[in-house]
Enzyme design. Structure first.
Site, PDB file in Angstrom:
ATOM      1  N   SER A  31       0.842  -1.193   0.000  1.00 15.53           N
ATOM      2  CA  SER A  31       0.000   0.000   0.000  1.00 15.53           C
ATOM      3  C   SER A  31       0.885   1.255   0.000  1.00 15.53           C
ATOM      4  O   SER A  31       1.640   1.463  -0.948  1.00 15.53           O
ATOM      5  CB  SER A  31      -0.975  -0.049   1.181  1.00 15.53           C
ATOM      6  OG  SER A  31      -1.992   0.907   1.042  1.00 15.53           O
ATOM      7  N   LEU A  32       0.835   2.094   1.030  1.00 14.81           N
ATOM      8  CA  LEU A  32       1.758   3.236   1.097  1.00 14.81           C
ATOM      9  C   LEU A  32       3.192   2.765   0.908  1.00 14.81           C
ATOM     10  O   LEU A  32       3.994   3.406   0.209  1.00 14.81           O
ATOM     11  CB  LEU A  32       1.622   3.949   2.449  1.00 14.81           C
ATOM     12  CG  LEU A  32       2.732   4.939   2.814  1.00 14.81           C
ATOM     13  CD1 LEU A  32       2.762   6.118   1.850  1.00 14.81           C
ATOM     14  CD2 LEU A  32       2.570   5.430   4.259  1.00 14.81           C
TER      15      LEU A  32
END
Length: 235
Positions: free
Chosen positions: A82-83
């Site tokens: 994700s991030l």
């Protein structure tokens, strides 16, 4: 196999998470991989440090940390979820330019390709609405957020991480000169197969897409299988 012969798997966390998430992976890494979890400020042993709020500043700091942690290891792969996927992507660019470092592959997990921004945002919402939106994005809610004291401690860092992710724009418009494997959970309702496949546009080298059992946070349940796939890909 000596330390210098192994591939260092540099691991970048998802929003709100710390390096400790990846430490249990060492038990499944075998002799071919060594797990190198990076720590972002504002959590765990860096709880008193101000969290990053933009990817450019974050990757500058992460590069310094990576140099220290690699030691004599020169063969590097990166994993981010994700991030962490966009942080790993931008850090990979910096490591490619480092003399003597061989970046063998980027594993981008649970994320659309870098130029594809999420339309629904959490930044700017009230605390409760923010946490509800983040739960929707992540597919789970950390139990610590139910404790008022812990919530007060965690929220500023989680907000900074989410803002950093939501405001991210790729720092260069050229493809990465590193092979990329995109990974997603088969039941992920947040990142589609098509969105994960978009990472093929982010590399000038070979690309593959791997789908594994589970939802958006598939990696919490199948670390041995995931590390097996990573070992095979970097072998």
């Amino acid at each position: 196999m000596s330390t210098t012969d192994t591939t260092a798997l540099v691991c970048l966390p998802f929003a709100g998470a710390g390096a400790s998430f990846f430490r249990p992976w060492a038990a499944h890494a075998g002799t071919e991989l060594s797990i190198v979890p990076l720590q972002l400020p504002g959590r765990e042993r860096l709880i008193d440090e101000t969290p990053y709020d933009n990817v450019a500043e974050a990757t500058d700091g992460l590069l310094v940390q990576t140099r220290k942690l690699l030691g004599e290891r020169r063969r590097v792969a990166l994993f981010g979820h994700s991030l962490g996927a966009v942080l790993a992507f931008e850090l990979a660019r910096k490591l490619v330019a480092e003399q003597g470092i061989d970046v063998v592959r980027l594993f981008a997990s649970g994320s659309p390709e870098p130029a594809d921004q999420r339309q629904r945002r959490a930044t700017g919402l009230s605390d409760e609405d923010f946490l509800t939106r983040v739960e929707e994005f992540a597919g789970y809610r950390h139990a610590a957020l139910e404790d008022p004291e812990m919530r007060e401690m965690i929220l500023p860092t989680l907000r900074a991480d989410v803002a950093m992710h939501e405001n991210y724009q790729p720092l260069a418009d050229t493809p990465l000169d590193v092979p990329i494997t995109a990974l997603r959970g088969l039941d992920d309702t947040l990142v589609t197969t098509e969105e994960a496949a978009g990472w093929g546009k982010a590399t000038s080298r070979e690309f593959d897409l791997v789908e594994l059992p589970g939802g958006h946070m598939y990696l919490t349940a199948i670390a041995p299988e995931l590390l097996g796939r990573i070992r095979t890909a970097v072998r």
